[in-house]
Design a protein around this motif. Structure first.
Motif, PDB file in Angstrom:
ATOM      1  N   ARG A   1       0.810  -1.218   0.000  1.00 27.00           N
ATOM      2  CA  ARG A   1       0.000   0.000   0.000  1.00 27.00           C
ATOM      3  C   ARG A   1       0.843   1.268   0.000  1.00 27.00           C
ATOM      4  O   ARG A   1       0.316   2.370   0.045  1.00 27.00           O
ATOM      5  N   TYR A   2       2.163   1.119  -0.042  1.00 29.36           N
ATOM      6  CA  TYR A   2       3.051   2.285  -0.118  1.00 29.36           C
ATOM      7  C   TYR A   2       3.885   2.189  -1.379  1.00 29.36           C
ATOM      8  O   TYR A   2       4.517   1.172  -1.643  1.00 29.36           O
ATOM      9  N   SER A   3       3.869   3.227  -2.182  1.00 31.15           N
ATOM     10  CA  SER A   3       4.622   3.341  -3.439  1.00 31.15           C
ATOM     11  C   SER A   3       4.237   2.285  -4.465  1.00 31.15           C
ATOM     12  O   SER A   3       4.992   2.021  -5.403  1.00 31.15           O
ATOM     13  N   GLY A   4       3.080   1.651  -4.294  1.00 26.06           N
ATOM     14  CA  GLY A   4       2.538   0.780  -5.332  1.00 26.06           C
ATOM     15  C   GLY A   4       3.139  -0.603  -5.430  1.00 26.06           C
ATOM     16  O   GLY A   4       2.899  -1.317  -6.404  1.00 26.06           O
ATOM     17  N   ARG A   5       3.923  -1.035  -4.449  1.00 28.27           N
ATOM     18  CA  ARG A   5       4.484  -2.388  -4.490  1.00 28.27           C
ATOM     19  C   ARG A   5       4.749  -2.878  -3.078  1.00 28.27           C
ATOM     20  O   ARG A   5       4.817  -2.088  -2.136  1.00 28.27           O
ATOM     21  N   VAL A   6       4.877  -4.171  -2.930  1.00 21.95           N
ATOM     22  CA  VAL A   6       5.144  -4.759  -1.623  1.00 21.95           C
ATOM     23  C   VAL A   6       6.544  -4.344  -1.170  1.00 21.95           C
ATOM     24  O   VAL A   6       7.516  -4.482  -1.916  1.00 21.95           O
ATOM     25  N   ARG A   7       6.633  -3.843   0.044  1.00 21.37           N
ATOM     26  CA  ARG A   7       7.918  -3.355   0.569  1.00 21.37           C
ATOM     27  C   ARG A   7       8.244  -4.062   1.883  1.00 21.37           C
ATOM     28  O   ARG A   7       7.373  -4.605   2.559  1.00 21.37           O
ATOM     29  N   GLY A   8       9.512  -4.002   2.245  1.00 23.17           N
ATOM     30  CA  GLY A   8       9.960  -4.504   3.545  1.00 23.17           C
ATOM     31  C   GLY A   8      10.429  -3.338   4.397  1.00 23.17           C
ATOM     32  O   GLY A   8       9.829  -2.269   4.393  1.00 23.17           O
ATOM     33  N   ASP A   9      11.528  -3.548   5.117  1.00 23.62           N
ATOM     34  CA  ASP A   9      12.111  -2.461   5.900  1.00 23.62           C
ATOM     35  C   ASP A   9      12.611  -1.382   4.934  1.00 23.62           C
ATOM     36  O   ASP A   9      13.518  -1.610   4.135  1.00 23.62           O
ATOM     37  N   LEU A  10      12.018  -0.200   4.983  1.00 31.69           N
ATOM     38  CA  LEU A  10      12.297   0.836   3.982  1.00 31.69           C
ATOM     39  C   LEU A  10      13.755   1.288   4.014  1.00 31.69           C
ATOM     40  O   LEU A  10      14.336   1.597   2.963  1.00 31.69           O
ATOM     41  N   LEU A  11      14.355   1.336   5.189  1.00 26.72           N
ATOM     42  CA  LEU A  11      15.750   1.789   5.277  1.00 26.72           C
ATOM     43  C   LEU A  11      16.705   0.716   4.767  1.00 26.72           C
ATOM     44  O   LEU A  11      17.658   1.018   4.047  1.00 26.72           O
ATOM     45  N   GLU A  12      16.458  -0.534   5.128  1.00 24.07           N
ATOM     46  CA  GLU A  12      17.313  -1.610   4.615  1.00 24.07           C
ATOM     47  C   GLU A  12      17.240  -1.662   3.094  1.00 24.07           C
ATOM     48  O   GLU A  12      18.258  -1.855   2.417  1.00 24.07           O
ATOM     49  N   GLU A  13      16.037  -1.499   2.541  1.00 29.78           N
ATOM     50  CA  GLU A  13      15.890  -1.483   1.087  1.00 29.78           C
ATOM     51  C   GLU A  13      16.605  -0.289   0.469  1.00 29.78           C
ATOM     52  O   GLU A  13      17.236  -0.395  -0.583  1.00 29.78           O
ATOM     53  N   PHE A  14      16.511   0.862   1.116  1.00 26.72           N
ATOM     54  CA  PHE A  14      17.158   2.086   0.634  1.00 26.72           C
ATOM     55  C   PHE A  14      18.666   1.877   0.495  1.00 26.72           C
ATOM     56  O   PHE A  14      19.281   2.269  -0.508  1.00 26.72           O
ATOM     57  N   VAL A  15      19.265   1.275   1.480  1.00 27.46           N
ATOM     58  CA  VAL A  15      20.714   1.041   1.476  1.00 27.46           C
ATOM     59  C   VAL A  15      21.085  -0.048   0.478  1.00 27.46           C
ATOM     60  O   VAL A  15      22.125   0.006  -0.170  1.00 27.46           O
ATOM     61  N   GLU A  16      20.194  -1.006   0.306  1.00 22.98           N
ATOM     62  CA  GLU A  16      20.506  -2.175  -0.517  1.00 22.98           C
ATOM     63  C   GLU A  16      20.571  -1.878  -2.006  1.00 22.98           C
ATOM     64  O   GLU A  16      21.462  -2.374  -2.705  1.00 22.98           O
ATOM     65  N   ALA A  17      19.644  -1.078  -2.544  1.00 26.26           N
ATOM     66  CA  ALA A  17      19.575  -0.922  -4.000  1.00 26.26           C
ATOM     67  C   ALA A  17      19.060   0.456  -4.396  1.00 26.26           C
ATOM     68  O   ALA A  17      18.147   0.988  -3.751  1.00 26.26           O
ATOM     69  N   PRO A  18      19.610   1.045  -5.472  1.00 31.65           N
ATOM     70  CA  PRO A  18      19.183   2.377  -5.923  1.00 31.65           C
ATOM     71  C   PRO A  18      17.700   2.475  -6.261  1.00 31.65           C
ATOM     72  O   PRO A  18      17.108   3.544  -6.132  1.00 31.65           O
ATOM     73  N   ILE A  19      17.071   1.375  -6.696  1.00 25.79           N
ATOM     74  CA  ILE A  19      15.658   1.453  -7.061  1.00 25.79           C
ATOM     75  C   ILE A  19      14.796   1.865  -5.879  1.00 25.79           C
ATOM     76  O   ILE A  19      13.714   2.436  -6.045  1.00 25.79           O
ATOM     77  N   ASN A  20      15.270   1.637  -4.674  1.00 27.23           N
ATOM     78  CA  ASN A  20      14.524   2.007  -3.470  1.00 27.23           C
ATOM     79  C   ASN A  20      14.870   3.410  -2.971  1.00 27.23           C
ATOM     80  O   ASN A  20      14.423   3.817  -1.897  1.00 27.23           O
ATOM     81  N   ARG A  21      15.677   4.152  -3.778  1.00 27.41           N
ATOM     82  CA  ARG A  21      16.022   5.532  -3.406  1.00 27.41           C
ATOM     83  C   ARG A  21      15.361   6.549  -4.328  1.00 27.41           C
ATOM     84  O   ARG A  21      15.551   7.751  -4.157  1.00 27.41           O
ATOM     85  N   THR A  22      14.621   6.088  -5.332  1.00 29.51           N
ATOM     86  CA  THR A  22      13.977   7.021  -6.247  1.00 29.51           C
ATOM     87  C   THR A  22      12.939   7.852  -5.504  1.00 29.51           C
ATOM     88  O   THR A  22      12.484   7.484  -4.415  1.00 29.51           O
ATOM     89  N   LYS A  23      12.530   8.975  -6.112  1.00 34.31           N
ATOM     90  CA  LYS A  23      11.506   9.828  -5.493  1.00 34.31           C
ATOM     91  C   LYS A  23      10.196   9.062  -5.319  1.00 34.31           C
ATOM     92  O   LYS A  23       9.466   9.282  -4.350  1.00 34.31           O
ATOM     93  N   GLU A  24       9.897   8.155  -6.256  1.00 36.13           N
ATOM     94  CA  GLU A  24       8.669   7.375  -6.139  1.00 36.13           C
ATOM     95  C   GLU A  24       8.752   6.403  -4.980  1.00 36.13           C
ATOM     96  O   GLU A  24       7.757   6.120  -4.318  1.00 36.13           O
ATOM     97  N   SER A  25       9.939   5.873  -4.717  1.00 37.21           N
ATOM     98  CA  SER A  25      10.105   4.900  -3.634  1.00 37.21           C
ATOM     99  C   SER A  25      10.257   5.560  -2.276  1.00 37.21           C
ATOM    100  O   SER A  25       9.829   5.016  -1.260  1.00 37.21           O
ATOM    101  N   MET A  26      10.890   6.734  -2.235  1.00 38.11           N
ATOM    102  CA  MET A  26      11.113   7.435  -0.972  1.00 38.11           C
ATOM    103  C   MET A  26      11.066   8.934  -1.236  1.00 38.11           C
ATOM    104  O   MET A  26      12.019   9.519  -1.715  1.00 38.11           O
ATOM    105  N   ASN A  27       9.928   9.538  -0.907  1.00 45.56           N
ATOM    106  CA  ASN A  27       9.699  10.937  -1.249  1.00 45.56           C
ATOM    107  C   ASN A  27      10.608  11.880  -0.480  1.00 45.56           C
ATOM    108  O   ASN A  27      11.093  12.867  -1.021  1.00 45.56           O
ATOM    109  N   SER A  28      10.842  11.601   0.800  1.00 44.99           N
ATOM    110  CA  SER A  28      11.647  12.499   1.639  1.00 44.99           C
ATOM    111  C   SER A  28      12.793  11.737   2.285  1.00 44.99           C
ATOM    112  O   SER A  28      12.579  10.706   2.944  1.00 44.99           O
TER     113      SER A  28
END
Length: 842
Positions: free
Chosen positions: A594-621
């Motif tokens: 229900r967040y950013s249109g796809r199933v997500r896990g720990d948002l910070l772990e994902e952010f560090v893991e791969a650039p796709i989780n750092r886009t504006k669509e994936s993480m607005n702020s």
């Protein structure tokens, strides 16, 4: 309980303003008519029926899931259910279930679709209204198009039912001229929308939202023909805000000459008072101006930039800023389009299609947000009503845990012990001063934290102060409304002054302990709904994630030496506990997709893991990541990997903001300088965030101008001049027979460390002021402190290469954007990013 407590009632002064008679404003070229119609009966009937006519021919097969997604959106929790026609080689009516189980295939027969539209309208009562949305992705290849179009036009003109047809053109192969013909067939003109690849569902949804929150009215001005117009629906009735050409409606200046005059709306005469032209007139006029060329855009942008809200009366500034913000959003899309045209990404018929589509952009941005709130309220109401039952089920709190606490409400003087003992639902909160942009309805991390404040208040006392301030001052002065304008220097906005003498207009819950948290958790949704949207029913799960943005803001303030008193430190520490206890709720929410249109896990772990989780669509702020880290302490476990990911994304977004709506020439030159050490080409701004100008050589400037002339982006005079002088293109230095191509060698960092480091520092100086707020957090690493020279070089190359959000999205999708941290140990020539860029530039 929650309805009586939260929902603001309109003060007498506000109500009288909203029910005032209409007025008109006029200058040398334009007439503005503004009025409110309070005939509620007509509002309902004017909305009427919604019919979606959808092309399901074979060419739609690859995008059919987008259609199904949009249909699902339109039929979820909506009282006004649309009807559907599916057409390919033939056409037929379809219910929602049939559409959701259908598959694309066949030819495209517009005539059969037109006949089916006539059959549908023929089943409706006389004088009913129908909104039609007609969509196609291609050309007609079946039936008699010319005959079908003529018969539909004649039928709609004589059927004694009103219609409005909106059109959606998907893909570059659709017939825009035909869709323009179709949209004017009804009794009122519809709008044309261009749907880019992967955005078809958005266009369906925005048209549906627009239809749901708007209605129609007929208006006759002077001796001109009666026309049907769109009105916005509100609690007060139908709101009309119309800009007309004065030359068309009053060419002799005899009617709208400063004296009261009348217009006819829905066959009733309404008297309009004359008002002087003001800044609202200016912004509305700008909103309606036609933009066809880059020169048009720059002229309109200049006019909007010249609107100074501080010159408006104080009580009108927020409303003016909201209107200006919506118009600027539209212009931003024009800037993006013209930048893509200049880079050759958009050309031919697609240019005119997108320009035509953007004409109506402001209508849909307003409608989408209004519909978002309507849907949210409908889905939340049952949960809000169940809150009291949930509170009654709680066991009595363990009061021993509160006896020794020296915490009390600054308004009621009740101690925390008294609050927990004497009430079943009260708890402690801390105050803030915030501004709520309308964007925060959809994107709650866009809320503006203006002031962190000390003090503890019982929630019941805070609500009492809200009710009192609204009844006496009105909701605008008490809470500030939706606005981009800062309230910091406006003493008229706020509820009460705290121990620090500052006015607050919002609050968030404290944790205190587990017993206290039980009450907070049950009431969390209406608390967040009210904080972000001023409506307890306005809750959305994304608002939980925005709490970490608030915490991240607090941490940045403390890193800069603010909010560092003992009271301030205690609030930040306790609010960290609040956010920590919200984490399980957030993890459940993102895990359901229900967040950013796809199933997500720990948002910070994902952010560090791969650039796709750092886009504006994936993480607005990015402040969310700082707050999240404070709760999970991920950085303590993997400092370098976290810092690489976070700092590189901070730099990338700073360049995104710096070059918004600008050509990429400067970025390309910086990248070539970093890759080939062409330092003579680099120019810097000295950190003042102002581009120092185009540093291209003279022949490249000339070629750029000639290219723009070929693309039709210059004035006619300039275009004719350049194409006549250089019919085959201007001469370029160093080109021609006898010259040979010599590949350049990618710079080796280890051999050129001092020169590369100097270039990196010069380029980073351009974004230093943009990153001031983050400069001291994370031990100052956002400034580059603590990174090796080679790491900063590689991070900067990545940040520049993917500085546009679209470029980053594409690179993440095709796997070209890699984690810089993983490559810092490799040699420069083997590094994936620099090698890839070398191939591109060569």
């Amino acid at each position: 309980h929650y309805f009586h407590t939260y929902i603001p009632t309109m003060s007498k002064s506000e109500a009288s303003t909203l029910s005032s008679s209409g007025f008109y404003q006029v200058d040398e070229k334009r007439l503005r008519i503004k009025l409110v119609l309070t005939d509620n009966g007509k509002q309902a009937s004017a909305q009427g029926n919604i019919l979606f006519v959808i092309d399901k021919s074979g060419s739609m097969a690859g995008e059919w899931n987008q259609v199904l997604s949009a249909v699902q959106y339109m039929t979820n929790e909506v009282a006004l259910e649309p009807s559907f026609i599916l057409y390919d080689s033939s056409a037929k009516m379809a219910d929602t279930a049939t559409v959701l189980t259908s598959r694309a295939g066949g030819c495209t027969n517009f005539e059969s679709a037109f006949k089916c539209i006539q059959s549908f309208i023929g089943t409706l009562p006389m004088n009913s209204h129908t909104n039609v949305v007609f969509m196609t992705d291609g050309q007609n290849n079946g039936g008699n198009l010319k005959s079908g179009l003529a018969i539909l036009k004649a039928y709609l003109a004589s059927c004694r039912r009103s219609t409005c047809i909106h059109t959606i053109g998907f893909s570059k192969s659709h017939d825009r001229n035909l869709l323009d013909q179709i949209r004017v067939l009804g009794t009122s003109e519809g709008v044309y929308r261009f749907a880019e690849d992967s955005k078809l569902d958005e266009k369906f949804e925005e048209l549906f939202d627009f239809i749901c929150v708007s209605t129609k009215a007929t208006i006759k001005v002077a001796s001109n023909a009666e026309q049907t117009i769109d009105c916005s629906k509100s609690e007060n009735g139908r709101e009309i805000d119309l800009i007309l050409s004065l030359a068309e409606v009053d060419p002799k200046g005899e009617l709208f000459n400063g004296k009261p005059c009348s217009v006819t709306v829905d066959s009733q005469s309404i008297e309009l008072e004359a008002q002087s032209v003001d800044l609202f007139f200016t912004v509305r006029s700008i909103e309606e101006m036609e933009i066809v060329t880059q020169d048009d855009l720059m002229a309109v942008q200049g006019l909007l930039s010249g609107v100074n809200p501080s010159k408006a009366p104080k009580d009108q500034r927020r409303e003016l800023m909201e209107l200006r913000m919506v118009v600027q959003e539209k212009l931003d899309k024009f800037h993006t389009l013209f930048a893509e045209i200049a880079r050759g990404l958009v050309s031919g018929d697609s240019v005119s299609a997108q320009l035509n589509s953007l004409r109506h952009e402001t209508k849909f941005s307003k409608a989408r947000r209004a519909r978002a709130m309507d849907k949210r309220i409908a889905s939340n109401i049952d949960e809000i009503l169940a809150i009291e039952d949930e509170l009654e089920k709680l066991p009595p709190p363990n009061l021993e845990l509160f006896k020794d606490m020296e915490l009390s409400c600054s308004l009621s003087n009740s101690s925390i012990l008294e609050i927990m003992r004497d009430t079943p639902n009260d708890f402690l909160v801390f105050p803030l001063r915030i501004a709520r942009p309308e964007l925060a309805i959809d994107a709650p991390t866009q809320i503006i934290i203006e002031k962190l404040m000390i003090g503890n208040y019982s929630f019941d006392s805070f609500k009492d102060s809200v009710r009192y301030a609204i009844n006496n001052l009105g909701s605008q002065k008490a809470l500030g409304g939706f606005t981009d304008v800062s309230h910091t220097n406006d003493d008229a906005v706020g509820l009460f002054r705290g121990p620090d003498g500052e006015l607050s207009n919002a609050c968030l819950p404290l944790f205190i302990n587990e017993e206290h948290w039980k009450r907070v958790e049950i009431q969390l949704k209406p608390i967040l709904g009210y904080f972000f949207t001023m409506d307890p029913l306005g809750y959305k799960g994304d608002q939980m994630i925005a709490l970490y943005m608030v915490l991240g803001h607090m941490l940045c303030k403390q890193s800069l030496g603010e909010f560092c008193s003992e009271a301030g430190k205690w609030i930040v520490s306790d609010f960290t506990q609040t956010c920590t206890h919200v984490l399980p709720l957030v993890m459940k929410y993102v895990g359901e997709g229900r967040y950013s249109g796809r199933v997500r896990g720990d948002l910070l772990e994902e952010f560090v893991e791969a650039p796709i989780n750092r886009t504006k669509e994936s993480m607005n702020s990015l402040l969310v990541m700082l707050g999240w880290n404070e709760c999970t302490k991920l950085r303590d476990r993997d400092t370098e990997r976290f810092d690489f990911a976070f700092v590189e994304e901070v730099w990338r977004r700073a360049f995104t903001a710096m070059f918004k709506g600008q050509p990429r020439n400067q970025i390309d030159e910086w990248l070539e300088s970093l890759l080939f050490l062409t330092s003579d080409n680099i120019e810097v701004s000295g950190g003042d965030d102002t581009l120092s100008g185009n540093s291209m050589k003279a022949e490249n400037k000339l070629f750029s101008e000639w290219g723009k002339a070929k693309l039709g982006l210059l004035s006619k005079k300039k275009t004719d001049e350049l194409l006549k002088k250089y019919p085959n293109g201007p001469p370029s230095a160093g080109c021609g027979e006898g010259n040979t191509y010599t590949p350049r060698t990618l710079v080796d960092y280890e051999s050129n460390q001092e020169a590369i480091d100097a270039l990196v520092e010069k380029i980073l100086a351009n974004i230093s002021s943009r990153n001031n707020f983050l400069s001291k957090v994370l031990d100052g690493r956002v400034t580059g402190t603590g990174f090796s020279g080679k790491a900063k070089w590689l991070m900067l190359v990545q940040a520049l290469k993917y500085s546009s959000n679209s470029a980053m999205n594409q690179a993440c999708a095709n796997g070209k954007y890699k984690n810089t941290f993983d490559y810092c140990g490799t040699t420069s020539s083997d590094h994936t990013t620099t090698k890839f860029l070398n191939d591109i530039y060569e």
